[in-house]
Design an enzyme around this catalytic site. Structure first.
Site, PDB file in Angstrom:
ATOM      1  N   ARG A 198      -3.652 -27.217 -47.109  1.00 36.76           N
ATOM      2  CA  ARG A 198      -3.129 -28.462 -47.605  1.00 36.76           C
ATOM      3  C   ARG A 198      -3.820 -29.456 -46.782  1.00 36.76           C
ATOM      4  O   ARG A 198      -4.002 -30.416 -47.494  1.00 36.76           O
ATOM      5  CB  ARG A 198      -1.506 -28.539 -47.059  1.00 36.76           C
ATOM      6  CG  ARG A 198      -0.794 -27.459 -48.018  1.00 36.76           C
ATOM      7  CD  ARG A 198       0.793 -27.507 -47.561  1.00 36.76           C
ATOM      8  NE  ARG A 198       1.462 -26.924 -48.522  1.00 36.76           N
ATOM      9  CZ  ARG A 198       2.224 -27.274 -49.638  1.00 36.76           C
ATOM     10  NH1 ARG A 198       1.913 -28.763 -49.738  1.00 36.76           N
ATOM     11  NH2 ARG A 198       2.702 -26.674 -50.503  1.00 36.76           N
ATOM     12  N   TYR A 206      -3.326 -14.860 -48.785  1.00 31.57           N
ATOM     13  CA  TYR A 206      -4.603 -15.037 -49.265  1.00 31.57           C
ATOM     14  C   TYR A 206      -5.537 -15.877 -48.380  1.00 31.57           C
ATOM     15  O   TYR A 206      -4.912 -16.506 -47.332  1.00 31.57           O
ATOM     16  CB  TYR A 206      -4.431 -15.829 -50.603  1.00 31.57           C
ATOM     17  CG  TYR A 206      -3.249 -17.142 -50.555  1.00 31.57           C
ATOM     18  CD1 TYR A 206      -3.975 -18.413 -49.991  1.00 31.57           C
ATOM     19  CD2 TYR A 206      -2.127 -17.035 -50.605  1.00 31.57           C
ATOM     20  CE1 TYR A 206      -2.984 -19.443 -50.007  1.00 31.57           C
ATOM     21  CE2 TYR A 206      -1.130 -18.106 -50.794  1.00 31.57           C
ATOM     22  CZ  TYR A 206      -1.735 -19.190 -50.076  1.00 31.57           C
ATOM     23  OH  TYR A 206      -0.705 -20.334 -49.956  1.00 31.57           O
ATOM     24  N   ASP A 214       7.934 -34.202 -55.354  1.00 29.99           N
ATOM     25  CA  ASP A 214       9.057 -33.737 -54.956  1.00 29.99           C
ATOM     26  C   ASP A 214      10.583 -34.713 -54.907  1.00 29.99           C
ATOM     27  O   ASP A 214      11.484 -33.978 -54.922  1.00 29.99           O
ATOM     28  CB  ASP A 214       9.006 -33.229 -53.466  1.00 29.99           C
ATOM     29  CG  ASP A 214       8.278 -31.828 -53.426  1.00 29.99           C
ATOM     30  OD1 ASP A 214       7.988 -30.933 -54.713  1.00 29.99           O
ATOM     31  OD2 ASP A 214       7.895 -31.371 -52.222  1.00 29.99           O
TER      32      ASP A 214
END
Length: 393
Positions: free
Chosen positions: A110, A219, A296
């Site tokens: 991120r 991952y 969001d």
């Protein structure tokens, strides 16, 4: 007395969605001022899945070369049974997928994506950024402007405001007085050097283990140097109404029935902090006059589609496009933006809930889920076309 700063478009929130919005609007030729409440720009969490729908946005923003430097592009998504360890199905993410959706599937850190966006914003003369600015009040004024007051006493008068201030958005209160909806699930995350994660690691796949009231996803990120693991489970204590719920003891209890490989994965997460997961009910409107919501703040969703940040990127691109179409007519810009984006983002919110129920099913539901998954072909894109195909604009 604090002097009010006059500005054009004011973006509240300096996460991925807010940064992408500033960049998209500036690329449309409009100045943007962005406020971030934290003293520095930073993202919470490590792993981020970026579907081809969002990768295309990054391409259109001129950022794909930077993304290629730090992301991993997995060849497949793999579904496994968390209890038995059995293989259920896979989704081919290779050349056919990339050709079909005109972009690859990416996984990355991120903070790497935020840094890419931040560098691009800082390099754009139409964008100004401020940290340490927590918006506490937003109100529309007579005469066509919006007043924003910050916790430090500073005030801004803007032509329009975009609230990209997250799940607990201050700006959203101007649109709706609802509250976040707790799912009763908790996520524990862990990131470590790939070599420390164990010999059985698959560096070319996103691996998802699903089971009753739990899942584990793993991952590689950051050029394949790090391995990201997230363990998610339903809290029985939450269901009982206990005030203290979701701790490491419940994590262990829920995953005790899992297969050895899943339990080894759970051992990799940081047990010092669990994140309770929330969304909200879809809204029929994101905008009022000269104020609109994004990311969001507009459509928080559960993680099961991997679309939270992706939908914020789509929001940003759509808003920039509306500025190209309508110029400084902010009311038209925001009305057209919400008209385009609400149906799709709302579908993502509700579909994410459905996928969570499917992944976490028990009993007959689990048997049916596993039967359907084991019966599908690896190149069956029936359930991804609506999400990943380029939209006809």
């Amino acid at each position: 007395m604090t002097q009010t700063e006059r500005t054009g478009l004011l973006v509240i929130g300096g996460g991925i969605g807010g940064m992408a919005t500033a960049l998209a609007v500036a690329r449309a030729g409009h100045p943007v001022h962005l406020l971030e409440r934290a003293p520095v720009f930073a993202e919470i969490g490590a792993g981020l899945q970026v579907g081809p729908n969002a990768v295309r946005v990054l391409m259109n923003l001129g950022l794909y070369e930077r993304v290629e430097e730090v992301a991993v592009f997995p060849e497949r998504g793999v579904f496994m049974d968390a209890l038995t360890g059995a293989f259920l199905t896979s989704l081919d993410l290779g050349p056919a997928f990339r050709e079909r959706y005109r972009a690859p599937y990416a996984v990355m850190h991120r903070s790497d994506l935020l840094d890419i966006l931040l560098d691009a914003c800082r390099a754009n003369d139409l964008i100004s950024l401020e940290n340490g600015k927590q918006a506490i009040d937003v109100r529309e004024l007579d005469g066509g402007s919006v007043r924003v007051e910050c916790a430090d006493g500073s005030t801004y008068e803007a032509d329009a405001v975009i609230g990209a201030d997250g799940l607990n958005s201050t700006v959203r209160r101007l649109i709706c007085d609802d509250e976040p909806v707790c799912s009763g699930y908790v996520a524990y995350r862990g990131t470590m050097p790939l070599g420390d994660a164990g010999a059985a690691i698959d560096g070319d796949s996103v691996v998802l283990w699903i089971g009753p009231g739990m899942h584990l996803i793993q991952y590689p990120i950051r050029r394949g140097e790090l391995y990201n693991t997230v363990a998610v489970f339903r809290s029985d204590a939450f269901e009982r109404g206990a005030p203290d719920w979701g701790g490491p003891d419940e994590l262990d209890a829920r995953f005790a029935a899992a297969c050895d490989e899943v339990r080894r994965g759970v051992a990799l997460v940081d047990r010092s902090r669990g994140s309770k997961t929330y969304d909200r009910e879809p809204l029929g409107h994101w905008a009022t006059g000269r104020v609109a919501l994004l990311g969001d703040a507009a459509h928080p969703m559960l993680q099961y589609l991997g679309q939270g940040a992706c939908q914020a990127l789509e929001d940003a691109e759509a808003l920039g496009r509306k500025f190209v179409e309508h110029g400084d007519d902010y009311a038209k810009v925001l009305a057209a933006y919400e008209q385009e984006r609400i149906p799709r983002a709302s579908r993502c919110q509700t579909t994410a809930r459905t996928w969570g129920e499917i992944w976490h099913a028990d009993g007959v539901g689990r048997m049916l889920c596993n039967h359907i998954l084991t019966s599908r072909a690896h190149d069956d894109y029936t359930h991804t076309d609506w999400l990943y195909q380029p939209a006809a604009l």
